[in-house]
Scaffold this active site. Structure first.
Site, PDB file in Angstrom:
ATOM      1  N   HIS A  15      52.987   5.940  12.204  1.00 41.48           N
ATOM      2  CA  HIS A  15      52.825   5.278  13.495  1.00 41.48           C
ATOM      3  C   HIS A  15      51.366   4.947  13.754  1.00 41.48           C
ATOM      4  O   HIS A  15      50.462   5.332  13.015  1.00 41.48           O
ATOM      5  CB  HIS A  15      53.411   6.125  14.643  1.00 41.48           C
ATOM      6  CG  HIS A  15      52.598   7.310  15.041  1.00 41.48           C
ATOM      7  ND1 HIS A  15      52.858   8.038  16.180  1.00 41.48           N
ATOM      8  CD2 HIS A  15      51.535   7.910  14.463  1.00 41.48           C
ATOM      9  CE1 HIS A  15      51.973   9.019  16.281  1.00 41.48           C
ATOM     10  NE2 HIS A  15      51.177   8.975  15.260  1.00 41.48           N
ATOM     11  N   CYS A  34      44.679   8.765  15.683  1.00 43.56           N
ATOM     12  CA  CYS A  34      46.055   8.273  15.791  1.00 43.56           C
ATOM     13  C   CYS A  34      46.091   6.776  16.107  1.00 43.56           C
ATOM     14  O   CYS A  34      47.152   6.159  16.114  1.00 43.56           O
ATOM     15  CB  CYS A  34      46.842   9.067  16.830  1.00 43.56           C
ATOM     16  SG  CYS A  34      47.721  10.462  16.092  1.00 43.56           S
ATOM     17  N   HIS A  40      49.284   5.870  10.071  1.00 40.36           N
ATOM     18  CA  HIS A  40      49.169   7.157   9.379  1.00 40.36           C
ATOM     19  C   HIS A  40      50.482   7.875   9.576  1.00 40.36           C
ATOM     20  O   HIS A  40      51.275   7.514  10.454  1.00 40.36           O
ATOM     21  CB  HIS A  40      48.006   7.968   9.966  1.00 40.36           C
ATOM     22  CG  HIS A  40      48.222   8.307  11.399  1.00 40.36           C
ATOM     23  ND1 HIS A  40      47.922   7.440  12.405  1.00 40.36           N
ATOM     24  CD2 HIS A  40      48.789   9.383  11.989  1.00 40.36           C
ATOM     25  CE1 HIS A  40      48.277   7.974  13.564  1.00 40.36           C
ATOM     26  NE2 HIS A  40      48.815   9.154  13.343  1.00 40.36           N
ATOM     27  N   HIS A  42      53.180  11.363   9.854  1.00 42.59           N
ATOM     28  CA  HIS A  42      53.374  12.743  10.311  1.00 42.59           C
ATOM     29  C   HIS A  42      54.650  13.291   9.688  1.00 42.59           C
ATOM     30  O   HIS A  42      55.596  12.544   9.425  1.00 42.59           O
ATOM     31  CB  HIS A  42      53.536  12.804  11.832  1.00 42.59           C
ATOM     32  CG  HIS A  42      52.279  12.535  12.586  1.00 42.59           C
ATOM     33  ND1 HIS A  42      51.267  13.460  12.716  1.00 42.59           N
ATOM     34  CD2 HIS A  42      51.859  11.427  13.253  1.00 42.59           C
ATOM     35  CE1 HIS A  42      50.293  12.940  13.445  1.00 42.59           C
ATOM     36  NE2 HIS A  42      50.617  11.699  13.781  1.00 42.59           N
ATOM     37  N   ASP A  80      63.490   8.256   9.462  1.00 48.06           N
ATOM     38  CA  ASP A  80      62.846   8.832   8.282  1.00 48.06           C
ATOM     39  C   ASP A  80      62.261   7.753   7.372  1.00 48.06           C
ATOM     40  O   ASP A  80      62.926   6.762   7.049  1.00 48.06           O
ATOM     41  CB  ASP A  80      63.853   9.683   7.497  1.00 48.06           C
ATOM     42  CG  ASP A  80      63.171  10.504   6.405  1.00 48.06           C
ATOM     43  OD1 ASP A  80      62.039  10.958   6.614  1.00 48.06           O
ATOM     44  OD2 ASP A  80      63.798  10.680   5.335  1.00 48.06           O
ATOM     45  N   HIS A  81      61.003   7.961   6.970  1.00 49.71           N
ATOM     46  CA  HIS A  81      60.265   7.032   6.104  1.00 49.71           C
ATOM     47  C   HIS A  81      60.125   5.642   6.705  1.00 49.71           C
ATOM     48  O   HIS A  81      60.069   4.643   5.978  1.00 49.71           O
ATOM     49  CB  HIS A  81      60.897   6.972   4.705  1.00 49.71           C
ATOM     50  CG  HIS A  81      60.576   8.187   3.885  1.00 49.71           C
ATOM     51  ND1 HIS A  81      61.167   9.407   4.134  1.00 49.71           N
ATOM     52  CD2 HIS A  81      59.729   8.382   2.861  1.00 49.71           C
ATOM     53  CE1 HIS A  81      60.685  10.292   3.277  1.00 49.71           C
ATOM     54  NE2 HIS A  81      59.806   9.709   2.506  1.00 49.71           N
ATOM     55  N   GLU A 125      55.000  17.286  16.206  1.00 53.62           N
ATOM     56  CA  GLU A 125      54.304  16.224  15.491  1.00 53.62           C
ATOM     57  C   GLU A 125      53.362  16.840  14.452  1.00 53.62           C
ATOM     58  O   GLU A 125      53.128  16.269  13.392  1.00 53.62           O
ATOM     59  CB  GLU A 125      53.517  15.353  16.473  1.00 53.62           C
ATOM     60  CG  GLU A 125      52.933  14.115  15.818  1.00 53.62           C
ATOM     61  CD  GLU A 125      52.335  13.167  16.828  1.00 53.62           C
ATOM     62  OE1 GLU A 125      52.953  12.129  17.108  1.00 53.62           O
ATOM     63  OE2 GLU A 125      51.259  13.480  17.367  1.00 53.62           O
TER      64      GLU A 125
HETATM   65 NI    NI Z   1      49.588  10.320  14.900  1.00 48.18          NI
END
Ligand code: NI
Length: 136
Positions: A15, A34, A40, A42, A80-81, A125
């Protein structure tokens, strides 16, 4: 007698936290790393809790096989992914913070969980940062 049952799940997603009304500097100031324009990832840890009366016939609050499947098909397959900003409809115009992701997950699961049951979503997160949403 009410009991709360929990199911853990996991997904990886990318995200970028970003407010389009702000310039790069302000985004960087508020969201820090972020807000990296190149996204990037998580490792999100999800805990879904369902609370209610124990059913007299089954001895269950909720059949965990059903809950497991719901989380897998409705949440993991969706998130996911994925790049949340780009690939997930709900975040086209919504900042994909842990708070907002938890609310989206809760809204999706709520539709498929019996009305008599209370639903609570906990989303990690990072190992140290987590949010809880229970529909209020
Ligand atoms: Ni982040």
């Amino acid at each position: 007698m009410k009991v709360k049952v929990h199911r853990k799940a996991h997904f990886n997603a990318a995200h970028r936290l970003f407010n389009p009304d702000w310039d790069d500097r302000k985004n960087q100031e508020v969201f820090g790393k972020c807000s990296n324009p190149n996204y990037h990832g998580h490792n999100y840890e999800l805990i879904v809790a369902v609370e209610g009366e124990i059913d007299a016939e089954t001895g269950f609050v909720m059949d965990m096989k059903i809950l497991r499947k719901l989380i897998s098909t409705k949440i993991e397959e969706k998130l996911d992914h994925k790049n949340l900003n780009i690939e997930v409809e709900e975040f086209k115009n919504l900042n994909p913070t842990a708070e907002n992701i938890a609310v989206i997950i809760w809204n999706i699961l709520r539709k498929d969980i019996g009305k008599k049951l209370k639903l609570e979503v906990t989303l990690y997160e990072t190992p140290r940062n987590y949010v809880v949403y229970s529909g209020q």
